[in-house]
Design a protein around this motif. Structure first.
Motif, PDB file in Angstrom:
ATOM      1  N   GLY A  19       0.782  -1.226   0.000  1.00  0.00           N
ATOM      2  CA  GLY A  19       0.000   0.000   0.000  1.00  0.00           C
ATOM      3  C   GLY A  19       0.812   1.273   0.000  1.00  0.00           C
ATOM      4  O   GLY A  19       0.246   2.364  -0.021  1.00  0.00           O
ATOM      5  N   HIS A 121      -4.253  -2.193  -5.995  1.00  0.00           N
ATOM      6  CA  HIS A 121      -4.488  -2.614  -4.611  1.00  0.00           C
ATOM      7  C   HIS A 121      -5.893  -3.180  -4.422  1.00  0.00           C
ATOM      8  O   HIS A 121      -6.345  -3.330  -3.290  1.00  0.00           O
ATOM      9  N   GLN A 125      -6.921  -4.394  -0.663  1.00  0.00           N
ATOM     10  CA  GLN A 125      -7.759  -3.479   0.102  1.00  0.00           C
ATOM     11  C   GLN A 125      -9.250  -3.746  -0.081  1.00  0.00           C
ATOM     12  O   GLN A 125     -10.072  -3.126   0.569  1.00  0.00           O
ATOM     13  N   GLU A 137      -0.989   3.570 -10.238  1.00  0.00           N
ATOM     14  CA  GLU A 137      -1.547   2.364  -9.629  1.00  0.00           C
ATOM     15  C   GLU A 137      -2.665   1.779 -10.489  1.00  0.00           C
ATOM     16  O   GLU A 137      -3.561   1.101 -10.016  1.00  0.00           O
TER      17      GLU A 137
END
Length: 384
Positions: A19, A121, A125, A137
C-alpha cells in the motif's frame, strides 16, 4: 512482470504491494508506474503527464523512492481522463462512494455511459472500482454503455487492461468519444446557488418590495435607462450584487451596488421587451439557425421547436414571483428555466436549469436546444 536487474525495483514493488506509493526521488515526489518495456528494462518506472496520460520520462529503481501520503490528485486517473473528455465536449459527473467509484455521462438519445477503473491494490484493500487512484496504480479501465428501449435494455462493456496506462486511457477516451459522436453530446451546467442578502439592508428592502408586489414592482438601475437588474451576488458580501444583462447574448454587462438600484412601479404583467427572457434566448437560437416560436401559447408561457424528424421541444421559465410560468418576464425576474423534449419514439426528457445565475441557466438551455437540433435536425423556417 519481472524486475530490472541491478537496481532496487524489487524492494519498491514489495513496498508498493503493502500500500506504499512509489514516487520519483528527485524531490518532486511524482507517482510512477511500473511498466517495463521488456524483461531487462533498466528504466521500468514510467512518469506520466497528468492531463494527457502520456509518458514524459522513465526512471530506474534507484531514481525512485517510497512515501506514505504524497500529493497525487494531479496524477489521478479521474483528472487524466476527464480533462481529455471535457476538451472533446463530453462532460462526466462523479458517482459512487465519496472517493469516487465511477463517472457517468448521459447522451442526447437517453443512453448512458459510465467509466471506471481497478487499481493495483484492489485485491489487498478490497476496493473493486475506483477513478481517483493515481495513474501509477492503474490496472484496468472499463467503459459500460447502456440504453433502455421499452422493456429491452441493451448493454455493452469494454475493458482495457494492456498493462500500459497510456494505451488503456487513450483507448478509453477514444471509446467514449465514439459513443458521444454516435449518441449526441449533452451540455454541462455548473451550479451557482443564489446567496441571501445578509448584511445588505438596501438589497433586502428591494427584494422584499419585489416579493410583496409580485410583478407590480421591478428592480431597475437608478438612472434614466431604468434597465431591469437581477439579484445575483457572487459571494455573501458582494459589494455589487445586482447584475445588468446584455439582452442579446445573455451575459452580464455590468454590476451595481444596491444603492445604484431602485424600484419601478409597473402594471402587472407589463414587461420591458428588450430584456425579456424570450428575446434573450431567441436571439441566440436564431444565431444557431434554430427556428423558435413555432408554437407559443397565447399567454406566453412556453415556446416550441419542431425538429426534422418530427420530435418536439418546449421551453419555459419560472419567475421569482412564486410559480408563475412564462417566457415573457424580464431577465431580472428569472428563477429557473425548463426544457421538455418529446421524441417520435415516445421518449420524454425534462431538463431543469436553476443555478441562481441567468447567464449560466440560459447558456445551458441554449446549449441543450442546440445539441438536440444537431442530433435530430433543424427544421426549415415555418411559412407564415
Amino acid at each position: 512482470m519481472s524486475t530490472s536487474p541491478n537496481d532496487s525495483t524489487a524492494g519498491l514493488l514489495a513496498a508498493r504491494a503493502s500500500g506504499i506509493r512509489v514516487v520519483t526521488a528527485d524531490g518532486r515526489g511524482i507517482p510512477v508506474a511500473h511498466e517495463p518495456r521488456h524483461p531487462n528494462d533498466r528504466e521500468p518506472w514510467a512518469e506520466y503527464e497528468g492531463c494527457t496520460g502520456t509518458i514524459v520520462s522513465r526512471h530506474s529503481g534507484d531514481a525512485c523512492t517510497t512515501v506514505l501520503s504524497p500529493r497525487w490528485m494531479q496524477w489521478s486517473a479521474s483528472r487524466s481522463v476527464n480533462v481529455r473528455l471535457t476538451r472533446a465536449g463530453v462532460h462526466c459527473v462523479y458517482e459512487g462512494l465519496a472517493d469516487g467509484t465511477r463517472a457517468r455521462t448521459t447522451f442526447i438519445d437517453g443512453s448512458e455511459l459510465t467509466w471506471t477503473g481497478v487499481g493495483i491494490h484492489a485485491d489487498a484493500q478490497g476496493d473493486e472500482f475506483t477513478i481517483h487512484h493515481p495513474i501509477s496504480e492503474h490496472r484496468i479501465l472499463r467503459v459500460q454503455w447502456s440504453n433502455e428501449s421499452g422493456d429491452v435494455t441493451e448493454q455493452r462493456t469494454h475493458r482495457f487492461a494492456s498493462g500500459s496506462y497510456a494505451d488503456d486511457s487513450a483507448a478509453l477516451v477514444a471509446c467514449v468519444i465514439a459513443y458521444a459522436d454516435c449518441h449526441g453530446r449533452t451540455p454541462h451546467t455548473e451550479e451557482q446557488p443564489q446567496i441571501d442578502p445578509q448584511g445588505d439592508p438596501v438589497s433586502a428592502t428591494l427584494l422584499k418590495a419585489r416579493s410583496q408586489e409580485k410583478g407590480a414592482v421591478r428592480i431597475v438601475t437608478n438612472d434614466d435607462r431604468a434597465v431591469p437588474v437581477a439579484y445575483e451576488p457572487r459571494t455573501s458580501d458582494d459589494p455589487t450584487p445586482w447584475a445588468e444583462y446584455d439582452p442579446a447574448d445573455g451575459t452580464i454587462a455590468d454590476r451595481h451596488q444596491s444603492l445604484a438600484c431602485a424600484t419601478l412601479d409597473v402594471e402587472r404583467g407589463t414587461v420591458s421587451e428588450p430584456w425579456t427572457v424570450a428575446r434573450s434566448i431567441y436571439t441566440r437560437l436564431t444565431d444557431a439557425d434554430i427556428e423558435w416560436a413555432c408554437g407559443r401559447d397565447p399567454a406566453g408561457t412556453y415556446d416550441k421547436v419542431v425538429f426534422v424528424d418530427g420530435s418536439e421541444l418546449t421551453w419555459n421559465g419560472v419567475t421569482v414571483h412564486g410559480d408563475d410560468v412564462s417566457v415573457l418576464h424580464t431577465i431580472g425576474e428569472h428563477r429557473s428555466l425548463s426544457l421538455d423534449f418529446s421524441g417520435r419514439d415516445g421518449r420524454e426528457v425534462n431538463h431543469q436549469f436553476a443555478t441562481g445565475s441567468y447567464a449560466a441557466d440560459s447558456s445551458a438551455l441554449v446549449a441543450w436546444v442546440t445539441a438536440y437540433a444537431d442530433h435530430y435536425g433543424r427544421a426549415p423556417r415555418p411559412q407564415l
